[in-house]
Design an enzyme around this catalytic site. Sequence first.
Site, PDB file in Angstrom:
ATOM      1  N   SER A 119       0.820  -1.202   0.000  1.00  0.00           N
ATOM      2  CA  SER A 119       0.000   0.000   0.000  1.00  0.00           C
ATOM      3  C   SER A 119       0.864   1.266   0.000  1.00  0.00           C
ATOM      4  O   SER A 119       1.752   1.418  -0.828  1.00  0.00           O
ATOM      5  CB  SER A 119      -0.954  -0.028   1.194  1.00  0.00           C
ATOM      6  OG  SER A 119      -1.880   1.019   1.139  1.00  0.00           O
ATOM      7  N   ASP A 158      -8.253  -5.244  -6.566  1.00  0.00           N
ATOM      8  CA  ASP A 158      -8.021  -4.031  -5.775  1.00  0.00           C
ATOM      9  C   ASP A 158      -8.295  -2.803  -6.630  1.00  0.00           C
ATOM     10  O   ASP A 158      -7.714  -2.652  -7.703  1.00  0.00           O
ATOM     11  CB  ASP A 158      -6.577  -4.017  -5.280  1.00  0.00           C
ATOM     12  CG  ASP A 158      -6.194  -2.706  -4.612  1.00  0.00           C
ATOM     13  OD1 ASP A 158      -7.092  -2.038  -4.062  1.00  0.00           O
ATOM     14  OD2 ASP A 158      -5.001  -2.361  -4.631  1.00  0.00           O
ATOM     15  N   HIS A 196      -6.252  -5.585  -1.807  1.00  0.00           N
ATOM     16  CA  HIS A 196      -5.237  -4.542  -1.660  1.00  0.00           C
ATOM     17  C   HIS A 196      -3.969  -5.007  -0.941  1.00  0.00           C
ATOM     18  O   HIS A 196      -2.915  -4.405  -1.103  1.00  0.00           O
ATOM     19  CB  HIS A 196      -5.852  -3.354  -0.924  1.00  0.00           C
ATOM     20  CG  HIS A 196      -4.989  -2.139  -0.906  1.00  0.00           C
ATOM     21  ND1 HIS A 196      -4.432  -1.591  -2.038  1.00  0.00           N
ATOM     22  CD2 HIS A 196      -4.559  -1.357   0.127  1.00  0.00           C
ATOM     23  CE1 HIS A 196      -3.717  -0.529  -1.716  1.00  0.00           C
ATOM     24  NE2 HIS A 196      -3.766  -0.378  -0.405  1.00  0.00           N
TER      25      HIS A 196
END
Length: 469
Positions: free
Chosen positions: A185, A394, A447
């Site tokens: 991330s 994602d 994600h």
Amino acid sequence: MGFATVLFRCSVFLLLLVQLFSAAAATGGSYSRVKYLPGFSGPLPFELETGYVGVGDSDQFQIFHYFIKSDANPKTDPLIIWLTGGPGCSALSGLAFAIGPISFKEEPYNDSIPELLLNPYSWTKKSSIIFVDLPAGTGFSYDTTSSAFKPGDFSQIHHYLQFLRKWLVDHPEFITNPFYVGGDSYSGMIVPVVAQKIVGGNTLEFPIINFQGYILGNPYTIRGSGDNFAIPFAHRMTLISEELFESLKTSCKGKYVNIDPTNVECLKHYKIYKECISNVEPACILDPKCPFQSPKQQDIYDRRSLNSIPNLLINQNSSLSFRRCPEYKYKLSNDWANTDQVWKALHVREGSIEEWIRCKNRKDYTFEIESVFSYHVKLSSKGYRSLIYSGDHDMLVPHLDTQTWIKALNYSIVDDWRPWFILDQVAGYTRHYANNMTFATIKGGGHTAEYTRRECSIMFSRWISGESL
């Protein structure tokens, strides 16, 4: 053992002797072995150490971390330092939800300590991992003064490097291990900079770090780029119509971030797009969108704290909350990490923080880096290994975004686009480049690795062993 390896180890040994006899060698790190954890039945079947390392000009910031030795051969297995995204999400997220050896048992409970389970897909089966609470003030890390410090990209990078070198001086048995930096991330904006600075610092600073490469999952790379690619991603995933997508392309000219307020047509179509995806969970579009109220109003975030989400939508004690909503485990982590028993077991310093918060409010963070593409260029030119992977469902950092900047590196393809398999079933798709970079998608992934722990673990295990996916 090759001549280069022997030479490297001899150099490290000589420098280590100098350092050990220097007054500057005392780093003041505090480390404790943890053999039992509340909620886990019996002694831990892995070696866990927790502790603090002081960083900053006067060790003002005490950085908390969890260190887990490899299950295989910690003397020679790779050492990885893992940074959770956010920014400001605790290292416990990576340890208990994504790639570490424990998990929370997701079931209702009555004011007892949430139960911990062993994760059979931990990356510590083939590597030792340091999970670190950065930036300063994240998780159990704390500021020893009452200063109004506001963390940001550059201070986080500086503290990251300070932490790493001090930790290695205190753990000299790991200095010669192959070393990788990794994260997911938002840490995609931090890890490449850290990697480049490690490489540059090896000629000037102690200890020499045996840097081999880096690992990034769904990495934020160019500010705003993920939002820009969310619309073509939504189109590919049939979340919006062909007609709306064409209207957006025409009126917005392919730019959907910081839209010109005078572009009425673009704003109109963009509003329709937002309405279409309003009930879709962006961190993994396969999952239901069912956020619940966090114990503190300021900490209402989605899965990885990239976007804020609405207030109470479900009953925390309902069967829905733990059977269908991944957010339920975040509630469990909050209840677990805020008990006296856990703080005592982890050797958290009494009075250091008032409350453990999984993801801190990002209003207190300074976003300073606009793009880390140039760092990927520099690292690629030196041929360091890299694994870049994307969960293909994602929408926060879509795989289209990642594939675009990788393509812009302009390296020739060594192993072209193909499926990779687990037990004869497609687990995703991969491509390998001449710059020693491997890109992989995780089929059905979101994600972070928490959505597909088994697939991500097998992918990592093959890659870290030098095998083809």
